[in-house]
Design a protein around this motif. Sequence first.
Motif, PDB file in Angstrom:
ATOM      1  N   UNK A 164       0.823  -1.208   0.000  1.00 41.66           N
ATOM      2  CA  UNK A 164       0.000   0.000   0.000  1.00 41.66           C
ATOM      3  C   UNK A 164       0.860   1.263   0.000  1.00 41.66           C
ATOM      4  N   UNK A 165       1.987   1.209   0.683  1.00 39.13           N
ATOM      5  CA  UNK A 165       2.891   2.361   0.672  1.00 39.13           C
ATOM      6  C   UNK A 165       3.465   2.578  -0.722  1.00 39.13           C
ATOM      7  N   UNK A 166       3.866   1.476  -1.379  1.00 39.13           N
ATOM      8  CA  UNK A 166       4.423   1.582  -2.727  1.00 39.13           C
ATOM      9  C   UNK A 166       3.362   1.930  -3.770  1.00 39.13           C
ATOM     10  N   UNK A 167       2.100   1.811  -3.402  1.00 38.39           N
ATOM     11  CA  UNK A 167       1.023   2.238  -4.295  1.00 38.39           C
ATOM     12  C   UNK A 167       0.645   3.693  -4.043  1.00 38.39           C
ATOM     13  N   UNK A 168       0.549   4.069  -2.777  1.00 37.44           N
ATOM     14  CA  UNK A 168       0.102   5.423  -2.428  1.00 37.44           C
ATOM     15  C   UNK A 168       1.112   6.486  -2.816  1.00 37.44           C
ATOM     16  N   UNK A 169       2.381   6.221  -2.617  1.00 38.73           N
ATOM     17  CA  UNK A 169       3.410   7.224  -2.923  1.00 38.73           C
ATOM     18  C   UNK A 169       4.441   6.665  -3.893  1.00 38.73           C
ATOM     19  N   UNK A 170       3.967   5.851  -4.811  1.00 38.03           N
ATOM     20  CA  UNK A 170       4.863   5.326  -5.834  1.00 38.03           C
ATOM     21  C   UNK A 170       5.417   6.474  -6.672  1.00 38.03           C
ATOM     22  N   UNK A 388       2.837  -3.557  -9.648  1.00 34.39           N
ATOM     23  CA  UNK A 388       2.270  -3.347  -8.313  1.00 34.39           C
ATOM     24  C   UNK A 388       1.201  -4.393  -8.027  1.00 34.39           C
ATOM     25  N   UNK A 389       0.285  -4.544  -8.962  1.00 36.68           N
ATOM     26  CA  UNK A 389      -0.828  -5.469  -8.742  1.00 36.68           C
ATOM     27  C   UNK A 389      -0.362  -6.921  -8.715  1.00 36.68           C
ATOM     28  N   UNK A 390       0.619  -7.248  -9.552  1.00 32.94           N
ATOM     29  CA  UNK A 390       1.150  -8.619  -9.527  1.00 32.94           C
ATOM     30  C   UNK A 390       1.785  -8.930  -8.176  1.00 32.94           C
ATOM     31  N   UNK A 391       2.598  -8.017  -7.669  1.00 31.08           N
ATOM     32  CA  UNK A 391       3.245  -8.240  -6.376  1.00 31.08           C
ATOM     33  C   UNK A 391       2.214  -8.375  -5.262  1.00 31.08           C
ATOM     34  N   UNK A 399      10.968  -7.111  -6.651  1.00 31.51           N
ATOM     35  CA  UNK A 399      12.056  -6.548  -7.449  1.00 31.51           C
ATOM     36  C   UNK A 399      11.517  -5.897  -8.722  1.00 31.51           C
ATOM     37  N   UNK A 400      10.497  -6.494  -9.340  1.00 29.67           N
ATOM     38  CA  UNK A 400       9.936  -5.902 -10.564  1.00 29.67           C
ATOM     39  C   UNK A 400       9.235  -4.591 -10.262  1.00 29.67           C
ATOM     40  N   UNK A 401       8.493  -4.565  -9.176  1.00 21.82           N
ATOM     41  CA  UNK A 401       7.811  -3.341  -8.767  1.00 21.82           C
ATOM     42  C   UNK A 401       8.816  -2.227  -8.497  1.00 21.82           C
ATOM     43  N   UNK A 402       9.861  -2.520  -7.752  1.00 22.41           N
ATOM     44  CA  UNK A 402      10.849  -1.499  -7.403  1.00 22.41           C
ATOM     45  C   UNK A 402      11.634  -1.042  -8.628  1.00 22.41           C
ATOM     46  N   UNK A 404      10.870  -1.278 -11.937  1.00 22.91           N
ATOM     47  CA  UNK A 404      10.059  -0.558 -12.917  1.00 22.91           C
ATOM     48  C   UNK A 404       9.668   0.824 -12.427  1.00 22.91           C
ATOM     49  N   UNK A 405       9.362   0.945 -11.139  1.00 24.23           N
ATOM     50  CA  UNK A 405       9.026   2.260 -10.582  1.00 24.23           C
ATOM     51  C   UNK A 405      10.202   3.210 -10.723  1.00 24.23           C
ATOM     52  N   UNK A 406      11.401   2.714 -10.454  1.00 20.35           N
ATOM     53  CA  UNK A 406      12.601   3.551 -10.558  1.00 20.35           C
ATOM     54  C   UNK A 406      12.877   3.930 -12.009  1.00 20.35           C
ATOM     55  N   UNK A 407      12.852   2.944 -12.910  1.00 18.40           N
ATOM     56  CA  UNK A 407      13.139   3.216 -14.320  1.00 18.40           C
ATOM     57  C   UNK A 407      12.142   4.197 -14.915  1.00 18.40           C
ATOM     58  N   UNK A 408      10.877   3.976 -14.641  1.00 22.36           N
ATOM     59  CA  UNK A 408       9.839   4.821 -15.226  1.00 22.36           C
ATOM     60  C   UNK A 408       9.909   6.243 -14.698  1.00 22.36           C
ATOM     61  N   UNK A 409      10.048   6.401 -13.390  1.00 30.06           N
ATOM     62  CA  UNK A 409      10.077   7.750 -12.811  1.00 30.06           C
ATOM     63  C   UNK A 409      11.318   8.511 -13.258  1.00 30.06           C
ATOM     64  N   UNK A 410      12.472   7.845 -13.345  1.00 31.91           N
ATOM     65  CA  UNK A 410      13.679   8.528 -13.796  1.00 31.91           C
ATOM     66  C   UNK A 410      13.567   8.944 -15.255  1.00 31.91           C
ATOM     67  N   UNK A 411      12.990   8.079 -16.094  1.00 23.85           N
ATOM     68  CA  UNK A 411      12.854   8.415 -17.505  1.00 23.85           C
ATOM     69  C   UNK A 411      11.960   9.641 -17.690  1.00 23.85           C
ATOM     70  N   UNK A 412      10.912   9.749 -16.896  1.00 27.24           N
ATOM     71  CA  UNK A 412      10.041  10.922 -16.983  1.00 27.24           C
ATOM     72  C   UNK A 412      10.709  12.160 -16.405  1.00 27.24           C
TER      73      UNK A 412
END
Length: 645
Positions: A164-170, A388-391, A399-402, A404-412
Amino acid sequence: MNDTTTTAADEPRGSTTTSASDQERAPTQSAITFVDIVPLDLCDNRRVNSHLLHSYLILAIFANFTLLFLKGYSQDLGYWQDWVRQLSTTGYDSFNGNYPPFYIHWLYLVGQIYNTTGIPLEHNDLLKFLTQLPVVIFHGLLIILIHSQLRRFNATNQFTHIILLLTAINPAILVNGPIWGQVDLIPATMVFGAFLLATYRQYTYLSVPVFVLALLTKFQMIAFAPVFGFLFFRNIGKNLIGVFIAIAVGALVFMPSILAGHFLQSVNQAYIDTLGQYPMTTFNAANIWILLTGNVAPDNIILFGVAADSALAKIFIAKYFGMLLFSLTALGIFLYGIHFLIKNDTVTDERQLLSQALFSATICALAFFALLPAMHERYLFPAVVMAITFSAIAQQKLVYLLALSLLCSLNMLIILEINGSDIWHGLAWSTMVLLVLAIIDLVSSGRIISWLTTLLKFATKLPAISMWCFIFATLGMAGYFFDRYQIHTLTLTGKQTFLTTLPLVYAKQDHGTMALNRSYDGNYLSIANRRYAQGIGTHASSEIQYQLPPDAVDFSFIAALDDEVGTADVQFSVWGDDKLLWESAPMLGYERDIPTINLDVRGVQKLTLKVAPLKDDKWDHANWVNTVISIAPTAPPEEQIPTIH
């Protein structure tokens, strides 16, 4: 899971009856029918879970509304402003916007808010707030759905807090939505809802309509078609009913355009015209094309040195090669899903099926971003939501959630005025490694993570492993930075001179003035991540002419775009006394193995360097580096032979 539960009357004779208190203590089994999409009655500690859910909802709301005040992406916010203005003045009549219709309806309501209040429509925080309200709502919906599934599958309190933390403030969710100003969370949440519906047998017929609604919000959701493809065969009858419902949903969503008399125009603008809108390999997306062609390169480049007249040339055109790679990946996901259904026809429960579907969806979204051309920096975002939903469902592989969140946010964040284009290659490599790892993980039925975990445990037992990692990492980084930022100086022989020391006949260019030993912007000359002390910085189109000495025999140089602009499009040429001596291929800025050119200039009196723009001349910062003229060695004086009289 069966459609009906077993009652006491159906039990065979001699069976024992379980008391209500025993049922409350018994763990939830896969044979239980969950008749509600949000089964709120599975846990005894309702109040604790309710407080937990509300806490994270409040956290998400606070994060969204706080971050709205950060500067967003002006171009996308400009689109919202233009479309709201159209919709607030003429309604749907002759609306000109290349966007699927579902979110357009919300922009119509925003336009009516401006009309009712009389507030002028401006590019400001109010517009951003109004356009982001649905995103905040769907962020809360995503948290609610994930929380319900965590309770449904009896996740521990610790794991529930983490998810829930990784969803709320992802970071990817917050950068994409309240910071950037985009709405990708809306259709991604719809896709998750469609997957949930597909695994509830009593609601299966709603899965296809919800997926179609996601497509009517963002067409990029087509990336998940392979997963819905194999889920369709799980219950063909109900899914066929869903197809008819989806047709009705599509007609309802398009109804304003139909009534306005430009339905076909709306379809063309949203789904057809946009296909060729970005004819480039990648548009700021850190994927395979950053590695092969660089950013914003044209998508008609032929890859891997294949000749243009070869029979295989069309396959290796970047545009079609990327489509082929993704198509093969999508086909593999679909066939593996069919194999999964056949193999587990009678034993698959909802959790197993949902985990399989969501992990396959994560790979599809990741491959969509990583392999297809014309991707934007934001197109990795749906993979984050799927991870997120898979985890949450599988309760593993964070590891996939963390990652992908890092890669996507940095790219943006790179595009949001973060000075970090140099990390594109790192992000691109990480994206490709993650895709390969995910595919291997899928095919190996999850064993790859176990292998890597075992390897990691073994590595941590090595003596002083952290110290050695620190030393090697430090040396590697130091080597990279030393090579990247040192100024490379060319040492001349006695019979060499720099072209720039010779008489300049003239120098003209369309923008600015020629710079000696500096780039057009006044920085050190930099080509392919290497900086040089000597050369000429110019801007296309330009023409520079020098007077050569009569004994000049050779001209050597390096010609390329400066790193300060990343990529552009120019062509270099060298002329001797109005005769073409050399012409480069089109230079786009992604080139890394740039050779030193040597030209024979014997007999040339005036040497001219030209840089021509190929399309427009924006950011065409061109460099001539290590421009060296070699002089013919002076012949030794002939020995005089005495004459005898």
